[in-house]
Write an enzyme that holds these catalytic residues in place. Sequence first.
Site, mmCIF file in Angstrom:
data_model
loop_
_atom_site.group_PDB
_atom_site.id
_atom_site.type_symbol
_atom_site.label_atom_id
_atom_site.label_comp_id
_atom_site.label_asym_id
_atom_site.label_seq_id
_atom_site.Cartn_x
_atom_site.Cartn_y
_atom_site.Cartn_z
ATOM 1 N N PHE A 160 0.811 -1.219 0.000
ATOM 2 C CA PHE A 160 0.000 0.000 0.000
ATOM 3 C C PHE A 160 0.843 1.267 0.000
ATOM 4 C CE2 PHE A 160 0.818 -0.151 4.594
ATOM 5 C CZ PHE A 160 1.017 1.194 4.876
ATOM 6 N N CYS A 292 9.486 1.794 3.388
ATOM 7 C CA CYS A 292 10.369 0.670 3.721
ATOM 8 C C CYS A 292 11.791 1.144 3.952
ATOM 9 C CB CYS A 292 10.353 -0.366 2.622
ATOM 10 S SG CYS A 292 11.056 0.280 1.122
HETATM 11 P P1 NAD Z 1 1.514 -6.610 3.022
HETATM 12 O O1 NAD Z 1 2.536 -7.665 3.093
HETATM 13 O O2 NAD Z 1 0.406 -6.641 3.990
HETATM 14 O O3 NAD Z 1 0.808 -6.621 1.577
HETATM 15 C C1 NAD Z 1 1.582 -6.641 0.382
HETATM 16 C C2 NAD Z 1 0.785 -7.354 -0.698
HETATM 17 O O4 NAD Z 1 0.560 -8.713 -0.291
HETATM 18 C C3 NAD Z 1 -0.587 -6.737 -0.955
HETATM 19 O O5 NAD Z 1 -0.836 -6.740 -2.338
HETATM 20 C C4 NAD Z 1 -1.536 -7.668 -0.208
HETATM 21 O O6 NAD Z 1 -2.798 -7.758 -0.816
HETATM 22 C C5 NAD Z 1 -0.836 -9.013 -0.263
HETATM 23 N N1 NAD Z 1 -1.109 -9.837 0.918
HETATM 24 C C6 NAD Z 1 -1.364 -9.394 2.184
HETATM 25 N N2 NAD Z 1 -1.541 -10.442 3.020
HETATM 26 C C7 NAD Z 1 -1.402 -11.566 2.270
HETATM 27 C C8 NAD Z 1 -1.456 -12.952 2.569
HETATM 28 N N3 NAD Z 1 -1.709 -13.386 3.796
HETATM 29 N N4 NAD Z 1 -1.250 -13.831 1.570
HETATM 30 C C9 NAD Z 1 -0.994 -13.403 0.323
HETATM 31 N N5 NAD Z 1 -0.927 -12.095 -0.015
HETATM 32 C C10 NAD Z 1 -1.118 -11.179 0.937
HETATM 33 O O7 NAD Z 1 2.297 -5.212 3.059
HETATM 34 P P2 NAD Z 1 1.675 -3.761 3.154
HETATM 35 O O8 NAD Z 1 1.141 -3.562 4.535
HETATM 36 O O9 NAD Z 1 0.796 -3.490 2.003
HETATM 37 O O10 NAD Z 1 2.999 -2.883 2.951
HETATM 38 C C11 NAD Z 1 3.879 -2.550 3.991
HETATM 39 C C12 NAD Z 1 5.056 -3.499 4.036
HETATM 40 O O11 NAD Z 1 5.743 -3.474 2.797
HETATM 41 C C13 NAD Z 1 6.096 -3.105 5.073
HETATM 42 O O12 NAD Z 1 6.535 -4.262 5.720
HETATM 43 C C14 NAD Z 1 7.207 -2.490 4.258
HETATM 44 O O13 NAD Z 1 8.484 -2.539 4.846
HETATM 45 C C15 NAD Z 1 7.142 -3.322 3.031
HETATM 46 N N6 NAD Z 1 7.774 -2.664 1.902
HETATM 47 C C16 NAD Z 1 8.996 -3.124 1.515
HETATM 48 C C17 NAD Z 1 9.653 -2.513 0.469
HETATM 49 C C18 NAD Z 1 11.008 -2.998 0.039
HETATM 50 O O14 NAD Z 1 11.460 -2.585 -1.010
HETATM 51 N N7 NAD Z 1 11.683 -3.830 0.782
HETATM 52 C C19 NAD Z 1 9.060 -1.436 -0.204
HETATM 53 C C20 NAD Z 1 7.791 -1.014 0.205
HETATM 54 C C21 NAD Z 1 7.165 -1.639 1.266
#
Ligand code: NAD
Length: 512
Positions: A160, A292
């Site tokens: 998100f 992130c």
């Molecule tokens: P999230 O893991 O909740 O969701 C990411 C994606 O996975 C979304 O599209 C979501 O629909 C899907 N998803 C969620 N739960 C799932 C499940 N149980 N099974 C399968 N798919 C699932 O992450 P978020 O809250 O949207 O984003 C924040 C996180 O992203 C933070 O941990 C942040 O550090 C990380 N992030 C990392 C980077 C990087 O480059 N390392 C960049 C941006 C964000």
Amino acid sequence: MQIGNVMDMQVKETLYHYVNGKRVEGRSGRYGDIYNPAIGAVVRQVPYANAQEVSAAVDVAAEALPGWSATPPAARAQVMFEFRDIVKKNIDSIAMALSEEHGKTVEDAKGSIGRGLEVVEFACGIPQLLKGEMSERVAKNVESYSIRQPVGVCAGITPFNFPAMVPMWMFPVAIACGNTFLLKPSEKDPSCPLMLAEMMKEAGLPDGVLNVVIGDKEAVDSILMHPRVDAVSFVGSTAVGEYIYQTGCKHGKRVQALCGAKNHMVVMPDADMKQVVDAAIGAGYGSAGERCMAISVVVAVGSDTADELVEQLKPRVADLKIGPYTNSEAEMGPLVTPDHYSKVKSYVNLGVEEGADLVVDGRDFSLEGYEDGAFLGGCLFDNVTPEMRIYKEEIFGPVLSVVRVDSYDKAVSLVSDHEYGNGAAIFTRDGGFAQDFISNVRTGMVGINVPIPVPVAYHSFGGWKRSLFGDHYMHGPEGVRFYTRMKTVTARWPTAIDAGAKFHFKRGSDDN
Ligand code: NAD
């Protein structure tokens, strides 16, 4: 400080998927809510795709693959040039859509779209990037060369916090390499990725090459297990990323999963404290800490450094300008949803219970006119220790922890021993410490007097340890490697002359 005025928002339309160049209504009967976090109200609904809807979109992408992968790279690059111009022209409306659903300030949203556009510009150079390597005469009449070909149908699952930039880390490079793409953006703020997909069509991309389905775990699982999906790129939290990496690999896919973080900023006694405080404020609280690469831990070396740092940080954190995205003076907006607000606040409560000193407490912050908004004031903890959960876990909010150590060596060990290894920064005037830090710290990205060392698009982005699963970083040369397979050719060309052919024209050698 409170700024901003009440906005008049109402519940709006239900969103759609985007498949084969058309908007497609959801048919699963399952829907999710999209908030405007500034007002804490649901502003639209989004359909959650089921396995059949995902499968139909994958089939469309698979059918578009032969035509697109056979399109010359220079023609694919033309689409990227056009796309860049269209996004630039529409940056204001894309940023508004992004900010409305995410909450970050419009300036911040525009900045992130600009970083995404850098990757599009990188993808414009695809003819050059796909040039292979050749060796002539590896034996008599034998040449050998390597080329890079598309992987096939690629999928992107995105978080998100950067609904424009992170998809743009993926699909421009994948598509420029000749793949077709299925994007599953975050269900919390999907309007902006849907807009980008329509702009790719306007830029000349054939139908079916870029598709968007919105959904939750059911849609993600369908992607991971679909036999026609060849590669999966993921950005999101570590627990989900690890699952995606393992499940995708088990089903024979190439997977890269960029995950959670706890980025440290080491402050040496010789650092320029004004620069340090500015950096910590921007990197710790910008975008309400939902980055992130946000700095969430400041490691102060020496008690004098720590005392001065906390003294200077306190008023700056307390005076952060917090407001809705529509207010151009705001430095920081709300958290993305009421649920995320509650989660971050409970971490602040936990820090107090664990014994850290909450020197700035933003828990009671309320913004006049936006009382239902997910606004949390900036929080600052001092005397945080490595055993505390607020140190170990990713909070993903406007909460900065100061850890005190008495030597540089302890600071480097602290950063290196953390389970996450996305980025780390050191602030110092000493080249020796900086060089040592670059060589020895165990993170994927390093900043020297730069708090958020996000690489430019022609370098690659990625972390170490539990911040990345897989072998490839994103964008830059690593992105091209991830979205292509190498093929090495060894060719012998028996000439017609060797075979005794007679020619009717005069050959140069006949003159000798
Ligand atoms: P999230 O893991 O909740 O969701 C990411 C994606 O996975 C979304 O599209 C979501 O629909 C899907 N998803 C969620 N739960 C799932 C499940 N149980 N099974 C399968 N798919 C699932 O992450 P978020 O809250 O949207 O984003 C924040 C996180 O992203 C933070 O941990 C942040 O550090 C990380 N992030 C990392 C980077 C990087 O480059 N390392 C960049 C941006 C964000």
